[in-house]
Design an enzyme around this catalytic site. Structure first.
Site, short mmCIF file in Angstrom:
data_model
loop_
_atom_site.label_atom_id
_atom_site.label_comp_id
_atom_site.label_asym_id
_atom_site.label_seq_id
_atom_site.Cartn_x
_atom_site.Cartn_y
_atom_site.Cartn_z
N GLY A 18 1.66 3.99 4.12
CA GLY A 18 2.70 3.22 3.44
C GLY A 18 3.86 4.11 3.03
O GLY A 18 5.04 3.72 3.17
N SER A 71 -7.52 10.70 11.35
CA SER A 71 -7.05 9.66 10.44
C SER A 71 -5.76 10.07 9.76
O SER A 71 -4.83 9.27 9.64
CB SER A 71 -8.11 9.35 9.39
OG SER A 71 -8.47 10.52 8.70
N ARG A 92 -18.98 12.71 14.72
CA ARG A 92 -19.69 12.29 13.51
C ARG A 92 -20.81 11.28 13.77
O ARG A 92 -21.84 11.33 13.12
CB ARG A 92 -18.68 11.69 12.53
CG ARG A 92 -17.75 12.76 12.00
CD ARG A 92 -16.63 12.17 11.19
NE ARG A 92 -15.81 13.26 10.66
CZ ARG A 92 -14.67 13.07 10.00
NH1 ARG A 92 -14.21 11.85 9.80
NH2 ARG A 92 -14.00 14.10 9.54
N HIS A 128 -19.96 9.26 7.85
CA HIS A 128 -19.69 10.70 7.90
C HIS A 128 -21.01 11.43 7.62
O HIS A 128 -21.73 11.06 6.69
CB HIS A 128 -18.65 11.07 6.84
CG HIS A 128 -18.10 12.45 6.99
ND1 HIS A 128 -18.86 13.57 6.77
CD2 HIS A 128 -16.88 12.89 7.37
CE1 HIS A 128 -18.11 14.65 6.99
NE2 HIS A 128 -16.91 14.25 7.34
N GLU A 169 -15.97 18.09 7.13
CA GLU A 169 -16.38 18.73 8.36
C GLU A 169 -15.79 20.14 8.47
O GLU A 169 -16.28 20.96 9.24
CB GLU A 169 -15.81 17.87 9.50
CG GLU A 169 -16.55 17.89 10.78
CD GLU A 169 -16.06 16.72 11.64
OE1 GLU A 169 -16.34 15.56 11.25
OE2 GLU A 169 -15.41 16.96 12.65
N GLN A 202 -17.57 4.14 10.63
CA GLN A 202 -18.04 5.52 10.73
C GLN A 202 -18.83 5.97 9.50
O GLN A 202 -18.36 5.78 8.37
CB GLN A 202 -16.85 6.46 10.90
CG GLN A 202 -17.26 7.93 10.97
CD GLN A 202 -16.12 8.79 11.44
OE1 GLN A 202 -15.26 9.19 10.67
NE2 GLN A 202 -16.08 9.05 12.73
N ARG A 254 -14.14 7.58 15.28
CA ARG A 254 -12.95 8.40 15.06
C ARG A 254 -13.32 9.88 15.01
O ARG A 254 -14.33 10.26 14.40
CB ARG A 254 -12.27 8.00 13.75
CG ARG A 254 -11.12 8.91 13.38
CD ARG A 254 -10.36 8.45 12.19
NE ARG A 254 -11.06 8.56 10.92
CZ ARG A 254 -11.31 9.70 10.27
NH1 ARG A 254 -10.95 10.86 10.80
NH2 ARG A 254 -11.93 9.69 9.12
N HIS A 275 -17.80 5.93 5.64
CA HIS A 275 -16.59 6.73 5.49
C HIS A 275 -15.33 6.06 6.00
O HIS A 275 -14.30 6.06 5.32
CB HIS A 275 -16.81 8.05 6.23
CG HIS A 275 -15.69 9.03 6.10
ND1 HIS A 275 -15.21 9.44 4.88
CD2 HIS A 275 -14.95 9.67 7.03
CE1 HIS A 275 -14.22 10.31 5.07
NE2 HIS A 275 -14.03 10.45 6.35
N GLY A 278 0.84 -1.20 0.00
CA GLY A 278 0.00 0.00 0.00
C GLY A 278 0.87 1.24 0.00
O GLY A 278 1.90 1.29 0.68
N PHE A 293 -12.63 21.69 14.48
CA PHE A 293 -13.09 20.44 13.89
C PHE A 293 -13.93 19.69 14.90
O PHE A 293 -13.77 19.88 16.12
CB PHE A 293 -11.90 19.59 13.44
CG PHE A 293 -11.98 19.20 12.00
CD1 PHE A 293 -11.57 20.07 11.01
CD2 PHE A 293 -12.49 17.96 11.62
CE1 PHE A 293 -11.68 19.72 9.67
CE2 PHE A 293 -12.59 17.60 10.29
CZ PHE A 293 -12.19 18.49 9.31
N LEU A 334 -17.52 12.97 -0.20
CA LEU A 334 -17.31 13.64 1.07
C LEU A 334 -17.34 15.16 0.95
O LEU A 334 -16.70 15.73 0.07
CB LEU A 334 -15.95 13.20 1.62
CG LEU A 334 -15.53 13.80 2.96
CD1 LEU A 334 -16.44 13.31 4.06
CD2 LEU A 334 -14.09 13.42 3.25
#
Lengths: 577, 232
Positions: free
Chosen positions: A18, A397, A283, A239, A252, A237, A392, A350, A13, A117, A249
């Site tokens: 990664g 993230s 969320r 969103h 937020e 989650q 989360r 999400h 990845g 946030f 998306l």
């Protein structure tokens, strides 16, 4: 023909986790990055709003408040030692990125600018705090580009469009991976002392999702099939603000900059659900609030099935400077002008809080006693450290991928320098070859696309924001039948080069496995916590359920185990905002 | 509505040369061209091959020639194109299969312009300072998603495969005008090559093609000016 490669470390990845791991690992050991996409196509690039770190550049803040917010936001399922690591190292992680050239937005003094946030507060919940470091509303894009640029500078070895389909374990430790080269259809065995999975999420098991087509849980599923349990899969989650119908998306950050959610009456309804921080509640709470509005008849549109994200009262210059991409999405895909009207939104699948269980060193821990599986590492969305617990917080993230990506790279590299390669079986690619042969043929069967579409619609209906015993049980039955149909799926493309039809069929198999772990874990958990909401058990039950789920593959289905949550300084309390 | 979708197909394992195939696809005006391609792949012919991932214009996988102009298939809607839509692979890069081209020559040019921050000064304990105006100076070129829509719309690139092409220059610009970077001299030396910026004939195809709205031609002109006056 199967080709053989030998490296010290193989990273699977090439998104944020990664690429961050590769920078560390390749300084210490011979490293290859193997990815089914070109690195810059990875879904880190779609992240928008920012990356929180208590820099205190614009107002008082400290990383302990950030830790508290992360633990509370995760509804106390967070491993608190891991959250402390992440929030403490966040500060250095942001400066690292800045030194690499990351173009953060700036304050008038030339410092990294910060904004509000969801769920991020000062003084343990007293009010919203400006903690998110950002680059307009394309922070993920900038992080991905910056990390890729550094890897170009670093001369990192990439195998682009190589799809890892198996993990090799031998002598009780990681021994390498088997990959399918998309350009040729050939198999490659990568022998390695350390293997790092950083393959991202698996939102494609749902229909309405912000996730890219590529997000099919390959890394977790490959590990799961080799006996690694999946942790906390029931926590997914949704969103709150996906573009209506598409799920694309809308960050937020729109609400961080002052955007407001409104129902069909124009009411700013979040004030009723989270009186203190309103639209900036976490969320899971906002997504449930939106669906509650819709269920109670206050949804907008001809089918009364969406609400509005309203930024029309913001200064147009702020919209252009700080939210250019998401306003462009609204114009492009819905034909709506956010400067003048509300944007129709609905919750969108999400982020997977669950995944491959790891400790704070990014080492995979494969049982309830947290026994390390030597040489195997995971970081980013595919991993479950667990820093996100049951839900989360926004921006955590991007933080997770750089903090734990870095740790994974350092530890994988150092481990490789301490051990020799494990012996490989005589034909390490045999299982993959058989799997691919089993998938081909079946012209009497259905296309994978048809089966996938049914999986997605059913998961949306039965295992998303609101859950209950009846629907989850139905979903289990549904999955059994989908898996049966999958065995006879028809791969129509018979060519060897870039057989993306075969690729999609393999991906669907991974999604089906992970959907089963999600549904079985969700059905067992008879409580509501964070992103997992049971209408038949609407309260959190710390006595019985303050523990992590481990779902393991066995001969007769998914077997569940549980392990304790790591608590350091925060006692669970009621989650109010 | 029904869309008549013409796709230029090529399977290197069976075809001597590319050919067009036509599909009737049910669509609504708000559908993306990517949705039409998926309809064909998932319902009519599973061998139709193209790259895609994010499906909303961010990952840069699905740049194609659509009704004669470069677009991302996920960012151009049926309502902008009407009910006759023709899709072909990008021009100027080696055709591999159907709508999929070999991207390696494109990334090779990108890598050759030193597309990373160069600054060997000791790192401060916190961030390097940069004013909002300094940050704004290179904002436009940070939007690039390396989709190759610009480079493969450039007539100079079509005839001279050694030309770096607009995307590489855009990514050089992103660092040349970053106040924190110290590698402008080195990078400008690379771009002063005969296959560098001077091959640009300001056709503006690149600017028209950019799905991110980057003023590509302007950024190339700014790099030329920096070369002439050795001042950024």
């Amino acid at each position: 023909m199967t080709q053989q490669h030998t490296y010290d470390v193989v990273i699977v990845g090439a998104g944020g986790a990664g690429l961050r791991a590769a920078l560390e690992s390749s300084r210490r050991a011979r490293t290859a990055v193997v990815s089914k996409l070109y690195p810059t196509r990875s879904h880190t690039g779609a992240a928008q709003g920012g990356m929180c770190a208590a820099l205190a550049n614009v107002e008082e803040d400290n990383w302990e408040w950030h830790t508290f917010d992360t633990v509370k936001g995760g509804d106390y399922l967070v491993d608190q030692d891991a959250a402390e690591v992440m929030c403490r190292e966040a500060i250095e992680a942001v400066y690292d990125l800045e030194h690499m050239g990351m173009p953060f937005n700036r304050t008038p003094e030339g410092l990294i600018d910060q904004r509000r946030f969801g769920g991020h507060t000062h003084h343990h919940g007293k009010g919203a705090v400006r903690r998110s470091c950002f680059a307009a509303d394309r922070t993920g894009h900038m992080i991905l580009q910056t990390l890729y640029q550094q890897n170009v500078k670093n001369g990192t070895t990439f195998f682009d469009e190589f799809y890892v389909l198996d993990l090799l374990l031998s002598e009780g430790r990681a021994a390498g991976v088997v990959a399918y080269e998309l350009a040729t259809g050939e198999l490659h065995v990568f022998r390695a002392k350390s293997v790092v999975f950083a393959t991202g999420g698996y939102g494609k098991m749902f229909r309405v999702t912000s996730n890219a087509h590529a997000l099919t849980g390959d890394g977790p599923a490959v590990c799961y099939r080799r006996g690694v349990p999946m942790e906390d899969m029931e926590f997914f989650q949704f969103h709150p603000t996906g573009l209506y119908g598409l799920g694309v998306l809308l960050s937020e950050a729109a609400r961080g900059e002052g955007g407001i959610l409104r129902n069909s009456d124009g009411e700013a309804f979040m004030a009723r659900y989270a009186p203190t921080i309103k639209d900036l509640a976490p969320r899971d709470m906002v997504s449930r609030a939106i669906y509650t509005e819709i269920r109670e008849g206050r949804g907008a549109g001809p089918r009364h099935d969406y609400v509005y994200l309203d930024v029309s009262h913001l200064d147009p210059a702020v919209i252009d400077a700080k939210l250019p991409d998401i306003t462009d999405f609204a114009r492009t895909y819905l034909g709506v002008e956010p400067k003048h009207e509300g944007v129709p939104i609905q919750p969108t699948a999400h982020y997977a809080m669950g995944g491959i269980p790891t400790n704070v060193s990014a080492e995979v821990v494969a049982d309830t006693a947290n026994t390390i599986l030597p040489g195997l590492y995971a970081a980013g969305e595919c991993a479950c450290v667990s820093v996100h617990g049951a839900n989360r917080l926004g921006t955590n993230s991007l933080l997770d991928i750089v903090v734990f990506g870095k740790r994974a790279g350092i530890n994988a590299g150092e481990h490789a320098n301490r051990v020799r390669h494990a012996e490989l079986p005589a034909d390490p690619a045999d299982d993959v070859r058989r799997m691919l042969e089993d998938l081909s043929g079946h012209p009497e069967g259905e296309r994978a696309a048809a089966i996938r579409a049914e999986l997605q619609v059913n998961m949306d209906d039965k295992a998303s924001v609101f859950r209950g015993e009846t629907l989850l049980k139905e979903m289990e039955t549904e999955l059994a039948s989908l898996r049966e149909r999958y065995r006879r799926a028809w791969v129509q493309d018979t060519s060897r080069r870039y057989n993306t039809d075969l690729l999609e069929t393999v991906e669907l198999g991974f999604l089906l496995d992970l959907a089963e772990t999600l549904v079985v874990s969700a059905r067992a958990r008879e409580e509501s916590r964070g992103g997992h909401f049971r209408e038949d058990f609407p309260a959190r039950d710390d006595k019985k359920w303050l523990k992590h789920t481990l779902a393991r593959k066995t001969g007769d289905g998914v077997k569940l185990d549980y392990k304790p949550v790591v608590m350091t300084r925060y006692e669970p309390m009621e989650r109010k905002y | 509505m029904d869309v008549t979708l013409k796709v230029r197909r090529f399977n290197p394992e069976t075809d001597q040369a590319p050919h067009f195939e036509t599909y009737q696809v049910p669509a609504n005006p708000m559908d993306r061209v990517l949705d039409l391609l998926h309809y064909v792949k998932w319902n009519i012919d599973g061998s139709l091959t193209f790259r895609r991932s994010c499906a909303h214009g961010i990952c840069g996988s699905d740049a194609m020639l659509i009704n004669g102009a470069n677009h991302l298939a996920c960012k151009v809607l049926v309502r902008e194109l009407g009910d006759q839509i023709t899709v072909e692979a990008l021009r100027g890069l080696p055709l591999v299969k159907d709508l999929l081209v070999d991207m390696e020559p494109f990334f090779r040019s990108y890598r050759s312009v030193l597309p990373y921050l160069i600054n060997d000064e000791p790192e401060p304990d916190t961030e390097r300072r940069q004013s909002p105006a300094e940050r704004e100076r290179f904002d436009d070129t940070t939007k690039c998603i390396l989709c190759a829509a610009c480079t493969t719309s450039c007539p100079v690139f079509w005839t001279d495969k050694e030309y770096f092409g607009p995307a590489a220059i855009v990514n050089a610009h992103r660092f040349i005008f970053d106040s924190r970077d110290r590698g402008a001299g080195e990078r400008l030396e690379v771009l002063n090559d005969k296959e560098g910026v001077w091959r640009c004939r300001t056709t503006f195809n690149c600017t028209d093609a950019c799905p991110r709205g980057i003023k590509v031609t302007q950024s190339i002109q700014e790099v030329k000016r920096a070369l002439l006056f050795r001042k950024v």
